[in-house]
Scaffold this motif. Structure first.
Motif, PDB file in Angstrom:
ATOM      1  N   GLY A   1       0.822  -1.199   0.000  1.00  0.00           N
ATOM      2  CA  GLY A   1       0.000   0.000   0.000  1.00  0.00           C
ATOM      3  C   GLY A   1       0.855   1.246   0.000  1.00  0.00           C
ATOM      4  O   GLY A   1       2.079   1.194   0.171  1.00  0.00           O
ATOM      5  N   GLY A   2       0.196   2.362  -0.211  1.00  0.00           N
ATOM      6  CA  GLY A   2       0.900   3.634  -0.217  1.00  0.00           C
ATOM      7  C   GLY A   2      -0.054   4.772   0.059  1.00  0.00           C
ATOM      8  O   GLY A   2      -1.277   4.642  -0.085  1.00  0.00           O
ATOM      9  N   MET A   3       0.489   5.894   0.483  1.00  0.00           N
ATOM     10  CA  MET A   3      -0.319   7.082   0.724  1.00  0.00           C
ATOM     11  C   MET A   3       0.449   8.307   0.265  1.00  0.00           C
ATOM     12  O   MET A   3       1.681   8.321   0.200  1.00  0.00           O
ATOM     13  N   ARG A   4      -0.330   9.350  -0.071  1.00  0.00           N
ATOM     14  CA  ARG A   4       0.270  10.599  -0.528  1.00  0.00           C
ATOM     15  C   ARG A   4      -0.601  11.752  -0.063  1.00  0.00           C
ATOM     16  O   ARG A   4      -1.829  11.704  -0.149  1.00  0.00           O
ATOM     17  N   LEU A   5       0.025  12.795   0.447  1.00  0.00           N
ATOM     18  CA  LEU A   5      -0.633  14.068   0.737  1.00  0.00           C
ATOM     19  C   LEU A   5       0.014  15.116  -0.148  1.00  0.00           C
ATOM     20  O   LEU A   5       1.242  15.177  -0.244  1.00  0.00           O
ATOM     21  N   SER A   6      -0.796  15.950  -0.780  1.00  0.00           N
ATOM     22  CA  SER A   6      -0.230  16.976  -1.646  1.00  0.00           C
ATOM     23  C   SER A   6      -1.171  18.168  -1.704  1.00  0.00           C
ATOM     24  O   SER A   6      -2.392  18.021  -1.638  1.00  0.00           O
ATOM     25  N   GLY A   7      -0.569  19.330  -1.816  1.00  0.00           N
ATOM     26  CA  GLY A   7      -1.371  20.537  -1.940  1.00  0.00           C
ATOM     27  C   GLY A   7      -0.872  21.643  -1.033  1.00  0.00           C
ATOM     28  O   GLY A   7       0.303  21.697  -0.658  1.00  0.00           O
ATOM     29  N   LYS A   8      -1.786  22.537  -0.661  1.00  0.00           N
ATOM     30  CA  LYS A   8      -1.448  23.727   0.109  1.00  0.00           C
ATOM     31  C   LYS A   8      -1.855  23.562   1.564  1.00  0.00           C
ATOM     32  O   LYS A   8      -2.996  23.227   1.875  1.00  0.00           O
ATOM     33  N   LEU A   9      -0.883  23.790   2.465  1.00  0.00           N
ATOM     34  CA  LEU A   9      -1.197  23.822   3.890  1.00  0.00           C
ATOM     35  C   LEU A   9      -1.702  25.200   4.301  1.00  0.00           C
ATOM     36  O   LEU A   9      -2.648  25.324   5.074  1.00  0.00           O
ATOM     37  N   THR A  10      -1.031  26.214   3.793  1.00  0.00           N
ATOM     38  CA  THR A  10      -1.455  27.598   4.008  1.00  0.00           C
ATOM     39  C   THR A  10      -1.389  28.314   2.661  1.00  0.00           C
ATOM     40  O   THR A  10      -1.081  27.706   1.630  1.00  0.00           O
ATOM     41  N   GLU A  11      -1.638  29.588   2.677  1.00  0.00           N
ATOM     42  CA  GLU A  11      -1.659  30.335   1.427  1.00  0.00           C
ATOM     43  C   GLU A  11      -0.349  30.222   0.671  1.00  0.00           C
ATOM     44  O   GLU A  11      -0.326  30.163  -0.563  1.00  0.00           O
TER      45      GLU A  11
END
Length: 706
Positions: free
Chosen positions: A336-346
């Motif tokens: 299995g695998g996981m990924r988080l991506s994107g903006k934490l703050t502005e």
């Protein structure tokens, strides 16, 4: 300005609802190519509507010669450069760095991608559920797009101000124009050049939770050997699931359990004339999506001449093919695998990836993890970041390899980029020289361009999640050129001349030269998109151990080897039904001489069918022995419609008489839901050949959205 729909919009490519007539018109497109700053040769009118669930884009692309419209492909994520198309860029956070791009061609094919950091990260594997319809009219063609708000990330609010831009390509003129002007040195991914979309109220969007289970059944008979000439077939079944969820308006989580990559295209064989292992690109969707956020370096530029440059293979810090594949390309099962991506703050972006591999014979179970943070610096396009990577054995003897460091991208005066990184590594038994750093300065202008820099890898540098060729090396690099244009040249069929030099000099940390390549070329860009380049390329390689370049030649002894190559490179007009591309190299090679041809010919009688024949062939004469190394390839693609395709790749090595084929059928039975049928065949065409290896896989996926 966006206008409320106030009525149901029927997606049919007609733009006949009253709301379209009431909407404000965006027009006045300006050329980027060929005559930067001049009005587009054909009029384009774009309107934007919205309701509580969707954003609608309607475009009327007038054309005085609609019979001259060019359509070459209706596949998902078609190649935009080869045909007439229309695209919209949406900077949904209004930060002038990150955006979504949706494009279509005359036949209504779909292409979508994510753009981050103004094109330093381009995610072509990003997919959204959206719809488009087109119509051809007597005076042009019409586009009607419907994009769900739930497919996008943005800050919630009653009144939104987004960045927006529109582009149009008229392929018979090789013309590109934009609503908000973009200099010809750049492309649409230059988000800071977008205009403003005001008056937009996004309403309430869903959580965008997607659950995509799959079932795959395979029957495989491996290629026989002398010890086991008739291996038995095995049949297996697999279940797994992919989950995607919007945790916040800017942050997305991806989870995969027991992933299967049987539908990924097979690697294309290459003739290898070097002492290094070959670089093969990543083709598995889970690793391609959002992969740019983990990249460290300056390769992902958004210039026109080289829109998708190859990452620096002398040190690619994160190379995802180290996960789930052996060095020779055989799959390793992933739990299995996981990924988080994107903006934490502005201004802060996060990328986190963790994948657990299962234990297999001769290979311990391992966990591979990557953490990436990037902090924007003001509105200049600059940022700083940190990187941490770890590959750890989770079974068998304890082992862990770590890489950690900092990087920065500083933009001066809007056109000069200074990119640098410094990383350290940590591995058992290595206590010195465990570092790497790189620093480059890049300027992209319409007439003049230059990139210069230096990179160094210590003797103890070890990165189990990267790709690199040497350690104990310092690399100096220079890539510069001029791009003159004139009316006289254009009248004689030449749009631009590109005189350039690419210099790569590598030395040991003690100052001894270990490699060199000086590429001096002249490229001629023709009005129809064809390119011809002539170049002279001195080269040098130092061998520390003997190297066998062919099984028909004796090893080349350790030592220093300079040689000189000449090259001609030709690309014909790729929008034509018959097109070619070839590279011919003659001159020196190691201790002798070579004649090398790498080329292809593509036959495309319609937008449904494409056949490409390719050849890689080197005839070498060396004191160690003469040899010929070749690979022949055939690619065939047929599109039944915009949702059903079949692809075939066959390859033949006449030296070993090895033949392989990979045939893939893909039916998109629902948005982001697929049926794949994949057949693989591998055999030797000799009298005493073992039994052929064969495999058949059927994979079914179904996406559920909540």
């Amino acid at each position: 300005m966006a206008s409320p729909a106030q009525e149901t919009i029927r997606l049919d490519g007609a733009l006949d609802e009253p709301a379209w007539a009431r909407a404000e018109v965006a027009s006045g497109f300006v050329q980027s190519e060929p005559l930067e700053g001049e009005p587009a040769t054909e009029k384009t009118e774009v309107r934007v509507l919205f309701d509580n669930q969707y954003l609608y884009i309607g475009a009327y692309l007038y054309d005085s010669r609609p019979a001259g419209l060019i359509v070459n492909d209706i596949r998902k994520d078609f190649r935009e450069e080869d045909q007439d198309d229309f695209a919209v860029l949406l900077d949904t956070f209004g930060d002038r760095r990150n955006a979504y791009v949706f494009s279509t061609n005359v036949a209504g094919a779909k292409h979508d991608r994510q753009v981050a950091l103004e094109g330093r990260e381009v995610n072509l594997s990003w997919d959204a559920v959206w719809d488009v319809q087109t119509q051809i009219r007597d005076d042009g063609w019409v586009v009607e797009m419907r994009i769900p708000f739930r497919a996008l990330r943005f800050d919630r609010g009653n009144e939104q101000t987004w960045g927006i831009n529109f582009s149009r390509r008229i392929r018979r003129n090789n013309e590109v124009s934009f609503w908000s002007p973009v200099p010809r040195a750049y492309n649409m991914n230059r988000v800071s050049l977008a205009g403003n979309l005001v008056g937009l109220a996004t309403g309430s969007a869903g959580r965008d939770l997607r659950v995509k289970p799959y079932f795959a059944a395979s029957t495989v008979r491996p290629l026989g050997s002398q010890a086991s000439p008739s291996p038995h077939s095995t049949t297996t079944g697999e279940l797994g699931v992919d989950i995607k969820a919007a945790l916040t308006p800017g942050l997305t989580a991806d989870l995969t359990l027991n992933p299967d990559f049987a539908q990924a295209e097979a690697d294309e064989q290459q003739v290898n004339l070097t002492q290094f292992s070959l670089f093969f690109p990543e083709k598995r969707d889970f690793f391609l999506e959002n992969s740019g956020i983990f990249y460290v370096g300056d390769a992902a530029r958004n210039n026109r001449v080289n829109p998708t440059p190859t990452p620096d293979e002398d040190n690619l810090l994160f190379f995802s093919r180290r996960i789930g594949l052996t060095n020779d390309g055989r799959p390793v099962p992933i739990a299995g695998g996981m990924r988080l991506s994107g903006k934490l703050t502005e201004n802060l972006r996060l990328g986190l990836l963790s994948v657990q591999e299962r234990e297999v014979a001769g290979k311990a179970a391992t966990n591979s993890s990557v953490i990436r943070l990037r902090q924007n610096l003001g509105n200049s396009g600059s940022d700083i970041g940190i990187l941490f990577m770890q590959r750890t054995a989770t079974s068998g003897p304890s082992f862990s390899n770590r890489v950690y460091g900092l990087d920065k991208n500083i933009r001066f005066l809007g056109a000069v980029d200074w990119n640098s990184y410094f990383v350290r590594t940590s591995s058992p038994g290595i206590s010195k020289g465990d570092y790497a750093w790189r620093s480059t300065v890049n300027y992209e202008g319409n007439f003049f361009r230059v990139k210069a820099g230096v990179m160094e890898l210590g003797e103890g540098f070890r990165n189990d999640l990267g790709y690199y060729r040497r350690t104990d090396v310092r690399k100096w690099l220079l890539d510069t050129g001029i791009r003159p244009r004139s009316t006289w040249l254009r009248q004689h069929g030449i749009r631009e001349i590109h005189t350039h030099v690419t210099w790569d000099y590598q030395e040991s940390l003690e100052g001894v030269m270990v490699a060199k390549r000086l590429h001096s070329g002249n490229s001629f860009f023709f009005n129809n998109g064809a390119v011809i380049e002539f170049s002279y390329n001195p080269a040098f390689q130092r061998l520390t151990t003997p190297f066998r370049i062919s099984r028909h030649a004796e090893p080349i002894p350790a030592g220093a080897y300079p040689w000189f190559e000449r090259m001609i490179f030709v690309i014909s007009d790729q929008s034509r039904p018959l097109s070619t591309s070839f590279r011919y190299i003659w001159g020196g090679l190691w201790t002798g001489t070579q004649r090398t041809l790498n080329g292809s010919a593509t036959f495309r009688p319609s937008h449904r069918f494409r056949a490409t024949f390719g050849i890689q062939r080197t005839a070498a004469r060396l004191p160690q022995g003469n040899f010929v190394s070749s690979v022949y390839t055939f690619r065939g693609n047929y599109s039944f419609n915009t949702r059903m395709f079949v692809d075939a790749l066959t390859q033949y090595d006449p030296d070993t008489r090895q033949f392989s084929s990979n045939i893939r059928f893909n039916l998109i039975h629902r948005p982001l839901s697929d049926l794949f049928i994949v057949y693989n065949d591998q055999r030797f065409l000799t009298a005493d050949a073992p039994v052929a290896g064969r495999g058949l896989t059927v994979k079914f996926t179904q996406m559920f959205s909540f």
